[in-house]
Write a protein that holds these residues in place. Structure first.
Motif, mmCIF file in Angstrom:
data_model
loop_
_atom_site.group_PDB
_atom_site.id
_atom_site.type_symbol
_atom_site.label_atom_id
_atom_site.label_comp_id
_atom_site.label_asym_id
_atom_site.label_seq_id
_atom_site.Cartn_x
_atom_site.Cartn_y
_atom_site.Cartn_z
ATOM 1 N N HIS A 115 0.849 -1.188 0.000
ATOM 2 C CA HIS A 115 0.000 0.000 0.000
ATOM 3 C C HIS A 115 0.889 1.243 0.000
ATOM 4 N N PHE A 116 0.473 2.248 -0.758
ATOM 5 C CA PHE A 116 1.154 3.537 -0.797
ATOM 6 C C PHE A 116 0.221 4.597 -0.212
ATOM 7 N N HIS A 117 0.721 5.404 0.720
ATOM 8 C CA HIS A 117 -0.054 6.489 1.314
ATOM 9 C C HIS A 117 0.709 7.801 1.165
ATOM 10 N N PHE A 118 -0.006 8.860 0.796
ATOM 11 C CA PHE A 118 0.580 10.198 0.658
ATOM 12 C C PHE A 118 -0.349 11.158 1.386
ATOM 13 N N THR A 119 0.165 11.854 2.403
ATOM 14 C CA THR A 119 -0.667 12.717 3.240
ATOM 15 C C THR A 119 -0.061 14.101 3.346
ATOM 16 N N VAL A 120 -0.886 15.119 3.122
ATOM 17 C CA VAL A 120 -0.478 16.513 3.301
ATOM 18 C C VAL A 120 -1.284 17.095 4.454
ATOM 19 N N THR A 121 -0.596 17.681 5.425
ATOM 20 C CA THR A 121 -1.239 18.363 6.546
ATOM 21 C C THR A 121 -0.901 19.843 6.471
ATOM 22 N N ASP A 122 -1.922 20.711 6.566
ATOM 23 C CA ASP A 122 -1.635 22.139 6.513
ATOM 24 C C ASP A 122 -1.481 22.712 7.919
ATOM 25 N N MET A 123 -1.189 24.004 7.995
ATOM 26 C CA MET A 123 -0.922 24.662 9.274
ATOM 27 C C MET A 123 -2.155 24.720 10.181
ATOM 28 N N GLN A 124 -3.349 24.504 9.596
ATOM 29 C CA GLN A 124 -4.583 24.518 10.372
ATOM 30 C C GLN A 124 -4.984 23.119 10.851
ATOM 31 N N GLY A 125 -4.202 22.122 10.466
ATOM 32 C CA GLY A 125 -4.523 20.743 10.850
ATOM 33 C C GLY A 125 -5.360 20.008 9.834
ATOM 34 N N ASN A 126 -5.737 20.662 8.731
ATOM 35 C CA ASN A 126 -6.480 19.979 7.670
ATOM 36 C C ASN A 126 -5.565 18.969 6.979
ATOM 37 N N GLN A 127 -6.123 17.854 6.558
ATOM 38 C CA GLN A 127 -5.347 16.811 5.892
ATOM 39 C C GLN A 127 -6.031 16.332 4.627
ATOM 40 N N THR A 128 -5.212 15.996 3.655
ATOM 41 C CA THR A 128 -5.680 15.280 2.477
ATOM 42 C C THR A 128 -4.752 14.091 2.266
ATOM 43 N N SER A 129 -5.335 12.917 2.024
ATOM 44 C CA SER A 129 -4.541 11.704 1.847
ATOM 45 C C SER A 129 -4.966 10.983 0.583
ATOM 46 N N ILE A 130 -4.008 10.331 -0.044
ATOM 47 C CA ILE A 130 -4.312 9.398 -1.118
ATOM 48 C C ILE A 130 -3.763 8.035 -0.724
ATOM 49 N N GLU A 131 -4.425 7.005 -1.158
ATOM 50 C CA GLU A 131 -3.997 5.632 -0.874
ATOM 51 C C GLU A 131 -4.165 4.812 -2.144
#
Length: 239
Positions: A115-131
Motif C-alpha cells: 500500500h502507498f499512502h501520501f498525506t499533506v497536513t496544513d498549518m490549520q490541521g487539515n489533511q488530504t490523503s491518497i492511498e
C-alpha cells in the motif's frame, strides 16, 4: 570540463482522496489541501523495483499553507514486513508546490503487493490523503541504456561568462527509460560517478527529467549559461 550522466529507475501509483477541514483563530475556514497531476513512476505503472527508487510527483495546493508531507509504504499481506515512512518538512509555509521525490526501495525486502499512502497536513490541521496499491517486483534487465552524443563542446574548450554550454544526443533502452541527468562536474572535485546526482551541490545540472514521450528512446539537448544564478535541476541549485 567533464560531462557525466546518471540514470535513475522509478515506479508508480494512482489514488483516491479524503478530506478534512478546519478554521483559523479568526474564524476563517480553509479547505483541505488539494492534490492533482499525480505521477508515481514510469507511466503511473503502480510498480516499484527492488534496489531502485520510486518516483513521486504530485501537485499540492493548500489554502492553509503546507505544514508536513508524509509518504508511507507498507506490505499489504504481511504486517511484519518492510514499511517505509518518510516525512518532508521543507515545504512548510508554502501555499503550493510540486512535490517531486525519489523514495529508495530496499533490495532485500519481499516482492508482492504493497500500500502507498501520501498525506499533506496544513498549518490549520487539515489533511488530504491518497492511498493506492503498489506492486514491488524484481527488476530483470541486464542491458544498460545507450547514450549517443551527437553534439558537444570540443575537448579543452573554454567558455566565458554569459556563453552557453550545450550537448545533444539520443538515449535508448531495451526496456524503458526512467530518468536522465546531464551535468557538469569540475574535474578537480574528483566526484565519483555514483555521486553525480541532482542532490549533490557540487554538481551543476544541465538537464534532469523523467518525462519521456517514447518510453525507450529520447532525443535530448541540454544547455546552461555560464554564470547563471541557478542550474536546471528539478529543484534548482545555485551554479
Amino acid at each position: 570540463m567533464t560531462t557525466k550522466f546518471k540514470l535513475l529507475t522509478v515506479v508508480a501509483i494512482f489514488a483516491s482522496i479524503f478530506y478534512s477541514c478546519d478554521s483559523d483563530d479568526d474564524g476563517t475556514s480553509y479547505a483541505a489541501p488539494v492534490l492533482s497531476d499525480i505521477e508515481l513512476g514510469i507511466g503511473n505503472s503502480h510498480i516499484a523495483y527492488l534496489g531502485s527508487d520510486l518516483h513521486i510527483e504530485i501537485e499540492v495546493v493548500a489554502e492553509g499553507t503546507i505544514d508536513i508531507i508524509e509518504v508511507e509504504i507498507h506490505n499489504e499481506d504481511d504486517p511484519d514486513g518492510w514499511e517505509g515512512e518518510f516525512i518532508y518538512d521543507e515545504f512548510s509555509g508554502l501555499l503550493n508546490t510540486t512535490f517531486h521525490k525519489h523514495v529508495d526501495i530496499p533490495d532485500d525486502i519481499d516482492t508482492g503487493d504493497y500500500h502507498f499512502h501520501f498525506t499533506v497536513t496544513d498549518m490549520q490541521g487539515n489533511q488530504t490523503s491518497i492511498e493506492e496499491e503498489l506492486e514491488i517486483q524484481e527488476l530483470i534487465d541486464d542491458e544498460n541504456p545507450v547514450i549517443t552524443v551527437t553534439s558537444s563542446p570540443a575537448e579543452n574548450a573554454t567558455f566565458n561568462n554569459g556563453e552557453t554550454i550545450s550537448i545533444s544526443g539520443t538515449l535508448t533502452d531495451n526496456v524503458a527509460l526512467a530518468g536522465m541527468l546531464v551535468a557538469l562536474v569540475r574535474t578537480d572535485d574528483n566526484i565519483a560517478d555514483a555521486d553525480v546526482t541532482g542532490s549533490n551541490s557540487s554538481v551543476i545540472v544541465m538537464m534532469h527529467t523523467h518525462d519521456f514521450t517514447d518510453p525507450d528512446e529520447f532525443d535530448f539537448t541540454a544547455s546552461i549559461e555560464v554564470g547563471a544564478a541557478m542550474d536546471n535541476n528539478m529543484t534548482p541549485a545555485k551554479t
